[in-house]
Write an enzyme that holds these catalytic residues in place. Structure first.
Site, PDB file in Angstrom:
ATOM      1  N   PRO A 116      58.560  59.550  66.411  1.00 47.03           N
ATOM      2  CA  PRO A 116      59.486  59.472  67.551  1.00 47.03           C
ATOM      3  C   PRO A 116      60.856  60.093  67.310  1.00 47.03           C
ATOM      4  O   PRO A 116      61.690  60.105  68.211  1.00 47.03           O
ATOM      5  CB  PRO A 116      59.625  57.949  67.753  1.00 47.03           C
ATOM      6  CG  PRO A 116      59.439  57.371  66.386  1.00 47.03           C
ATOM      7  CD  PRO A 116      58.421  58.245  65.709  1.00 47.03           C
ATOM      8  N   GLY A 117      61.117  60.621  66.115  1.00 45.16           N
ATOM      9  CA  GLY A 117      62.363  61.378  65.958  1.00 45.16           C
ATOM     10  C   GLY A 117      63.310  60.876  64.880  1.00 45.16           C
ATOM     11  O   GLY A 117      64.452  61.334  64.824  1.00 45.16           O
ATOM     12  N   GLU A 137      55.958  67.898  67.950  1.00 41.37           N
ATOM     13  CA  GLU A 137      55.031  66.757  67.880  1.00 41.37           C
ATOM     14  C   GLU A 137      53.792  67.119  68.673  1.00 41.37           C
ATOM     15  O   GLU A 137      53.879  67.403  69.870  1.00 41.37           O
ATOM     16  CB  GLU A 137      55.709  65.494  68.448  1.00 41.37           C
ATOM     17  CG  GLU A 137      54.759  64.356  68.788  1.00 41.37           C
ATOM     18  CD  GLU A 137      53.922  63.848  67.599  1.00 41.37           C
ATOM     19  OE1 GLU A 137      54.475  63.663  66.503  1.00 41.37           O
ATOM     20  OE2 GLU A 137      52.706  63.651  67.790  1.00 41.37           O
ATOM     21  N   CYS A 235      53.857  57.534  54.403  1.00 35.70           N
ATOM     22  CA  CYS A 235      54.217  56.131  54.217  1.00 35.70           C
ATOM     23  C   CYS A 235      52.961  55.391  53.742  1.00 35.70           C
ATOM     24  O   CYS A 235      52.603  54.352  54.277  1.00 35.70           O
ATOM     25  CB  CYS A 235      54.803  55.531  55.485  1.00 35.70           C
ATOM     26  SG  CYS A 235      53.737  55.626  56.916  1.00 35.70           S
TER      27      CYS A 235
HETATM   28  N1  SAM Z   1      58.696  62.050  61.485  1.00 39.58           N
HETATM   29  C1  SAM Z   1      58.541  60.974  62.436  1.00 39.58           C
HETATM   30  C2  SAM Z   1      59.789  60.139  62.437  1.00 39.58           C
HETATM   31  O1  SAM Z   1      60.516  60.132  61.452  1.00 39.58           O
HETATM   32  O2  SAM Z   1      60.061  59.505  63.461  1.00 39.58           O
HETATM   33  C3  SAM Z   1      57.314  60.166  62.154  1.00 39.58           C
HETATM   34  C4  SAM Z   1      56.060  61.012  62.096  1.00 39.58           C
HETATM   35  S1  SAM Z   1      54.575  60.115  61.932  1.00 39.58           S
HETATM   36  C5  SAM Z   1      54.590  59.628  60.306  1.00 39.58           C
HETATM   37  C6  SAM Z   1      53.378  61.388  61.957  1.00 39.58           C
HETATM   38  C7  SAM Z   1      53.262  62.138  63.260  1.00 39.58           C
HETATM   39  O3  SAM Z   1      52.256  63.132  63.110  1.00 39.58           O
HETATM   40  C8  SAM Z   1      52.853  61.283  64.435  1.00 39.58           C
HETATM   41  O4  SAM Z   1      53.809  61.378  65.447  1.00 39.58           O
HETATM   42  C9  SAM Z   1      51.514  61.864  64.877  1.00 39.58           C
HETATM   43  O5  SAM Z   1      51.351  61.864  66.265  1.00 39.58           O
HETATM   44  C10 SAM Z   1      51.574  63.272  64.343  1.00 39.58           C
HETATM   45  N2  SAM Z   1      50.225  63.862  64.151  1.00 39.58           N
HETATM   46  C11 SAM Z   1      49.022  63.273  64.310  1.00 39.58           C
HETATM   47  N3  SAM Z   1      48.028  64.141  64.084  1.00 39.58           N
HETATM   48  C12 SAM Z   1      48.597  65.303  63.769  1.00 39.58           C
HETATM   49  C13 SAM Z   1      48.101  66.592  63.449  1.00 39.58           C
HETATM   50  N4  SAM Z   1      46.798  66.827  63.374  1.00 39.58           N
HETATM   51  N5  SAM Z   1      48.992  67.567  63.215  1.00 39.58           N
HETATM   52  C14 SAM Z   1      50.303  67.322  63.268  1.00 39.58           C
HETATM   53  N6  SAM Z   1      50.835  66.121  63.558  1.00 39.58           N
HETATM   54  C15 SAM Z   1      50.006  65.133  63.808  1.00 39.58           C
END
Ligand code: SAM
Length: 477
Positions: A116-117, A137, A235
């Site tokens: 979410p950012g 995203e 994480c």
């Molecule tokens: N960086 C964000 C933050 O600090 O708020 C959190 C990111 S979260 C750990 C990982 C993100 O990767 C999610 O929003 C998810 O929707 C996205 N994601 C899922 N599948 C993916 C894919 N195949 N390629 C790239 N991103 C993907």
């Protein structure tokens, strides 16, 4: 003792085997309350001003310049200052990733998995509005939340898009100085705060995540300039997704190497022997353990692509691409005023901004339909990209007049115009609910502030301030 988090048995067995003498301390961390964090927005508030205004019990997070722990029961997420973008609620360990990335003003930076950012808004704080941040995203609904957070935090130089990482490599080959891949993972490090991650966990899921991470990392690598920095984070504790993914990546991309990051011992080193195919420098990667620090589980690796940032890079010059396409601009017809001139007049005469405000921002005024944006100068053409926010939204054209965008209000500081009205707490709460303010300063567009931070625009007429807070954002605090 009964395991109150219902940790999967296979996960427990694996962690016990890996951690040896530290297993007891690790397991005990699941019986403790997690830590809560928030991060000051340096685009809006200095450290001194922030500490003087925040009514909460805050304690510094040692590894994050703008990070603080707060007491859960104080609920700072339900505060007018939060809606004004003065801070961002973020898990303390997650704040370490951008510290390791070390973004600089003026650079081109990509956050590839951005919703979410948390990381994007932290990066933007360090860039101080200079350079280009692309926050991507892949899941569109999540990209919308990302876009709202970029707006709330008053970020001027960010393009928000929703693309598959593979497509990003075609759009931005060798383009960025720094990239962060905060990869989707099995979330073992979040078991204390996210019961769904516990329920979804399986060995197969870990394997699937590891393969997906390698694919994303390889795509990110193709977007990086030679000499650029790539930070990878998860994480989770699973070695396959951490040391494993990194060593597989280095095995395929020998032009990348792991960099040592000076740290005072707060973060533990990555474990070379936990990777199936050990790679040089795995001990430079970092593990954040919940039994060793006040935060959840994380893994961070900082990679550099060989080469010099001063070299000639593949990929088209953004300026050439913009000139060639020219599609995102609408040109004035004969007898019509240029949209930039109309906008300039509006900003000065109706919003009270300085004559040089627009030129000082450094972007390119571009019109998309009825919307006027300030696109960061380094951005390539938007053609073929699913863009949610092409930069700073400045205004909307409505029947031969302009209306200021909500994003512009949040990106301004109260000293940039005298057309302001400082609201009481009660008035601010009503404004965020969408109600009119029963008081005006002067006629016309007014920037409404609380504690000196802009909340949005109002338009005064007939002794009342008409509410222009976007309907979709209304909050009942
Ligand atoms: N960086 C964000 C933050 O600090 O708020 C959190 C990111 S979260 C750990 C990982 C993100 O990767 C999610 O929003 C998810 O929707 C996205 N994601 C899922 N599948 C993916 C894919 N195949 N390629 C790239 N991103 C993907």
């Amino acid at each position: 003792m009964e395991d109150r988090r219902n940790l999967p048995e296979a996960f427990r067995m694996r962690m016990k085997r890996l951690l040896g003498t530290e297993w007891e301390a690790f397991q005990a961390s699941y019986d403790k309350e997690r830590s809560y964090g928030l991060r000051r927005n340096p685009l809006k508030s200095s450290g001194e001003r922030f500490m003087a205004q925040m009514p909460y019990t805050l304690e510094k997070v040692s590894w994050a310049e703008e990070g603080y722990y707060y007491q859960a029961e104080e609920q700072p997420g339900k505060d007018v200052l939060h809606e004004a973008g003065v801070y961002y609620i973020q898990e303390p360990s997650a704040m370490a990733v951008v510290e390791i990335l070390d973004p600089q003003p003026g650079e081109r930076i990509l956050d590839l998995c951005a919703a979410p950012g948390g990381k994007s808004t932290q990066i933007a704080g360090r860039m101080r509005g200079e350079g280009l941040l692309v926050a991507n995203e892949v899941i569109y609904d999540r990209a919308r939340i990302l876009s709202q957070n970029v707006e709330r935090m008053g970020i001027k130089n960010c393009v928000v898009c929703s693309e598959d990482p593979e497509h990003m490599t075609e759009l931005f080959p060798g383009f960025f100085d720094r990239i962060v891949v905060d990869a989707p993972c099995s979330g073992e490090g979040m078991f204390r705060k996210d019961q769904t991650a516990v329920e979804q966990w399986s060995k197969e899921h870990v394997r699937m995540c590891a393969n997906r991470q390698l694919t994303i990392l390889k795509a990110a690598a193709r977007c990086l300039k030679p000499g650029g920095v790539l930070v990878y984070s998860t994480c989770t504790f699973a070695p396959e997704e951490n040391e494993g993914t990194i060593s597989r990546f280095i095995g395929e991309r020998e032009d990348f190497f792991l960099e040592e990051v000076p740290c005072d011992g707060t973060f533990a080193p990555g474990q070379t022997e936990w990777a199936m195919q050990p790679a040089p420098g795995l001990a430079y990667t970092m593990r954040l353990w919940p039994h060793r620090l006040r935060g959840e589980g994380h893994y961070i690796a900082r990679l550099r692509r060989q080469g010099s940032l001063d070299g000639v890079f593949p990929g088209q010059s953004c300026d050439n691409r913009r000139k060639k396409s020219g599609k995102d601009r609408r040109h004035a017809g004969a007898g019509q005023k240029d949209p930039t001139e109309v906008l300039q007049e509006f900003l000065v005469k109706e919003l009270g901004l300085a004559e040089d405000w627009l030129t000082k921002q450094g972007g390119i005024v571009s019109q998309f339909g009825e919307q006027l944006y300030l696109v960061p100068g380094d951005m390539i053409s938007m053609e073929g990209i699913r863009v949610l926010r092409p930069g700073l939204h400045l205004a909307t054209e409505k029947k031969n007049r302009l209306e200021p965008a909500h994003s512009l209000a949040l990106a301004l500081t109260a000293v940039e115009t005298e057309r302001i009205l400082e609201l009481t707490h009660e008035e601010a709460v009503c404004y965020l609910r969408g109600e009119s303010v029963l008081r005006t300063a002067q006629k016309g567009w007014t920037l409404l502030t609380y504690s000196g931070y802009p909340l949005g625009f109002g338009k005064a007429a007939g002794g009342q301030m008409k509410n222009h807070y976007p309907k979709g954002l209304r909050k009942f605090l």
